[in-house]
Design an enzyme around this catalytic site. Structure first.
Site, PDB file in Angstrom:
ATOM      1  NE  ARG A   1     -25.457 -37.925  83.454  1.00  0.00           N
ATOM      2  CZ  ARG A   1     -24.348 -38.175  82.788  1.00  0.00           C
ATOM      3  NH1 ARG A   1     -24.325 -39.176  81.935  1.00  0.00           N
ATOM      4  NH2 ARG A   1     -23.274 -37.435  82.949  1.00  0.00           N
TER       5      ARG A   1
ATOM      6  CG  HIS B   1     -27.222 -29.406  79.461  1.00  0.00           C
ATOM      7  ND1 HIS B   1     -26.112 -30.204  79.277  1.00  0.00           N
ATOM      8  CD2 HIS B   1     -27.291 -29.179  80.797  1.00  0.00           C
ATOM      9  CE1 HIS B   1     -25.543 -30.444  80.447  1.00  0.00           C
ATOM     10  NE2 HIS B   1     -26.235 -29.834  81.390  1.00  0.00           N
TER      11      HIS B   1
ATOM     12  CD  GLU C   1     -32.665 -28.995  96.491  1.00  0.00           C
ATOM     13  OE1 GLU C   1     -32.864 -27.791  96.226  1.00  0.00           O
ATOM     14  OE2 GLU C   1     -32.323 -29.839  95.641  1.00  0.00           O
TER      15      GLU C   1
ATOM     16  CG  HIS D   1     -30.660 -30.783  81.485  1.00  0.00           C
ATOM     17  ND1 HIS D   1     -31.603 -29.922  81.995  1.00  0.00           N
ATOM     18  CD2 HIS D   1     -29.965 -31.259  82.549  1.00  0.00           C
ATOM     19  CE1 HIS D   1     -31.473 -29.882  83.304  1.00  0.00           C
ATOM     20  NE2 HIS D   1     -30.494 -30.686  83.677  1.00  0.00           N
TER      21      HIS D   1
ATOM     22  CG  ASP E   1     -29.883 -34.202  93.238  1.00  0.00           C
ATOM     23  OD1 ASP E   1     -29.148 -33.482  92.522  1.00  0.00           O
ATOM     24  OD2 ASP E   1     -31.124 -34.154  93.182  1.00  0.00           O
TER      25      ASP E   1
ATOM     26  CD  GLU F   1     -29.494 -36.340  88.836  1.00  0.00           C
ATOM     27  OE1 GLU F   1     -28.937 -35.561  88.038  1.00  0.00           O
ATOM     28  OE2 GLU F   1     -30.017 -37.420  88.470  1.00  0.00           O
TER      29      GLU F   1
END
Length: 382
Positions: free
Chosen positions: A212, A243, A120, A210, A98, A134
């Protein structure tokens, strides 16, 4: 019989981890010829994975730049892939999951009228802004792809609700295949902080945060909860591979930098990460991949998100949604530290994500699609 030329396109560390065993499976098959293209959306972290799995890309777009945006990642990937696809002329393109690379790879292949296989496939939250970007990326790829490699039956059902039924197979998740290659009982850590931990004496918690959509108050709440937990439990150490995002690094340092038993370290190579997971007590994460990896190793997971596109693990009992509220994260973690019974219920739950044969099933599906074998694979069942 001529082999099917299969191009894999990926650009981030999580994609590379899950695509690496598939690249090797494609190379072993008598029916397929792998061609590897990376966008390098994440340069340093991607290269670590390529080195560990001994994969040398045939094409490397090297698109990463400082302060890159979703728009620049997509634009540079799409432009670079246009030339690569013209030159390589693969029979099929495989993209994973994604990311922005995933969407750009699928779109570029569509523009060249090359079939797309989505590894996936079928994960959904049905909230277009969580996870962002995503959720929309995977929905868009689902409309483009000809083959859909769903990890679980739930993922297949999600696709069916969207009238996507042709070319779908339930394969399990390739991350389970990857873990079989990386976790070793005699593994020796290279990171100095990990070398200094006593996994027999202390309980070690692996933390990652991490995403967004967690930037801002949610990330601060996560860090505050971890700080409180580190103060309460003297035998618990928190290992947080931070990250490379400047925001994530600044926030982690601000709230956790002074905590005695919180170890803020650089991102780990995949083999170190998997072996740390194998030896840790608990995983606290907002990552999607770790929700699949940890249950394969018998580790309970507290998901630091409001929702998950991987409900199978919640239903199986290997994962719990802790959300992003400081008090709720603290309460749920305390429950697993204070109650051995509650901990064991999660640790012993059946992993719903795979049996280590996902890559074999995917290769067989491709071979069947191109008429190289008479039957597709039997579906994965937990």
């Amino acid at each position: 019989m001529e082999k099917v030329k299969v191009m894999t396109i990926f650009g981030t560390r999580p994609e590379a981890i899950k695509m690496a065993p598939l690249v090797h499976a494609l190379a072993r098959s008598e029916y397929t010829e792998p061609v590897v293209c990376v966008t390098a959306q994440h340069r340093e972290m991607l290269d670590q994975v390529l080195d560990i799995f001994q994969i040398r890309p045939d094409y490397d777009l090297d698109i990463m730049e400082q302060s890159q945006t979703l728009a620049t990642i997509t634009e540079k990937s799409l432009h670079g892939l246009d030339g690569v696809l013209k030159e390589a002329a693969p029979d099929i393109v495989l993209v994973h999951g994604d990311t922005s690379t995933t969407f750009a790879g699928a779109l570029a292949a569509f523009y060249h009228k090359i079939p797309v296989g989505h590894v996936e496939a079928g994960l959904r939250t049905y909230d277009k802004y969580s996870p962002f970007p995503e959720e929309v990326n995977r929905r868009l790829v689902g409309q483009i792809a000809s083959l859909h490699f769903a990890p679980t039956e739930r993922n297949r059902q999600n696709l069916a609700r969207e009238q996507i039924t042709d070319g779908v197979s339930v394969c399990g998740n390739t991350v389970v295949d990857a873990i079989q290659l990386t976790v070793k009982p005699d593994f020796e850590f290279q990171d100095e902080a990990l070398k200094g931990l006593d996994f027999e004496r202390d309980r070690v918690v692996l933390v990652t945060a991490h995403r967004r959509e967690n930037y801002g108050e949610a990330m601060e709440n996560i860090c505050r909860a971890i700080a409180r937990l580190s103060e309460k439990y003297a035998d618990v150490h928190f290992v947080y591979p931070v990250h490379l995002s400047p925001y994530v690094r600044d926030t982690a340092k601000k709230f956790l930098g002074g905590c005695e038993r919180v170890h803020l370290i650089h991102p780990l190579a995949v083999d170190e990460m998997h072996n740390l997971m194998a030896r840790c007590y608990l995983v606290m994460t907002d990552s999607g991949g770790l929700q699949e990896e940890a249950p394969s190793l018998g580790k309970p997971v507290l998901v630091l998100r409001r929702e998950t596109e991987r409900p199978e693990a919640v239903e199986a009992g290997t994962v719990r949604l802790a959300g992003v509220d400081e008090e709720e994260i603290f309460r749920q973690a305390c429950g697993l530290f204070d109650s051995r019974e509650a901990y064991e219920v999660m640790a012993r739950a059946v992993n719903p994500y795979g049996d280590g044969q996902a890559c074999r099933r995917i290769v067989q599906h491709i071979a069947h699609y191109f008429g190289r074998v008479s039957q597709g694979p039997e579906p994965f069942r937990p």
